[in-house]
Scaffold this motif. Sequence first.
Motif: not given
Length: 213
Positions: A10, A12-17, A21
């Motif tokens: 992915h 993105g990062n855990s804030q957006t995905s 997470q």
Amino acid sequence: MSKVLFIKGHPGNSQTSISVQMLERFQADHKKNYPNDKIETIDLYNDNIPLIDAEVMSAWTKFQTGKATEITASEETKVARMNQLADQFVAADTIIFAAPMWNFGYPPMVKAYMDAAMMVAGKTFNYSPNGPIALLKDLGKKAIILEASGSHLTGTPNEAYTHASNHLKGILNFVGIMDVQLVAAEGVSQFPDKKNAIISAALEKVSNLAAAA
Ligand SMILES: Cc1cc2nc3c(=O)[nH]c(=O)nc-3n(C[C@H](O)[C@H](O)[C@H](O)COP(=O)(O)O)c2cc1C
């Protein structure tokens, strides 16, 4: 001590995905439970994952036709990196993939990783007159797929659209990794009122698997 390979599919990062997470939850819980395991992580959108392109195909043809000395420096760099990725994949005891469902598939870098590291004749399978031979079977290897999807497809008339996890599971099985588990946070867009509950349930499953993995 077990070798664990995390594959972040992915951008993105855990804030957006949600899938990231899930990956981070797995990593944190796994670390708590198995602090001595040897951990490696590949970030498919930031690490170098060569695509099968004209140069790679040219290098393969040169190998196959006894013209290896004609391989260019650029071709050699790509093929060497693919070999390194395949060796890392082969060495892992447990492999954890995290990826979102995009257009009923996984992001293209996940396919690039399958091509570069997972489907490699001579390393993960061999051809034989009686059909392909899986080279990673009976080695106690296992894989876990962490996936988030907007719609809920499992157990519905649209179940056939779960191509993404079936493709990845199929490839893992093909090379001999039969113990494959999927944790899916399904329906996060379809059921906005249940989104938090869907994520919590998926994260709890992830924690349980991380304790057992
Ligand atoms: C480019 C794109 C394509 C998507 N395609 C699908 C799809 O085919 N089926 C589906 O159920 N959800 C689809 N979604 C919704 C995502 O699966 C959903 O937002 C999920 O939470 C993505 O995982 P993430 O939270 O890790 O980013 C798509 C989202 C994006 C951004």
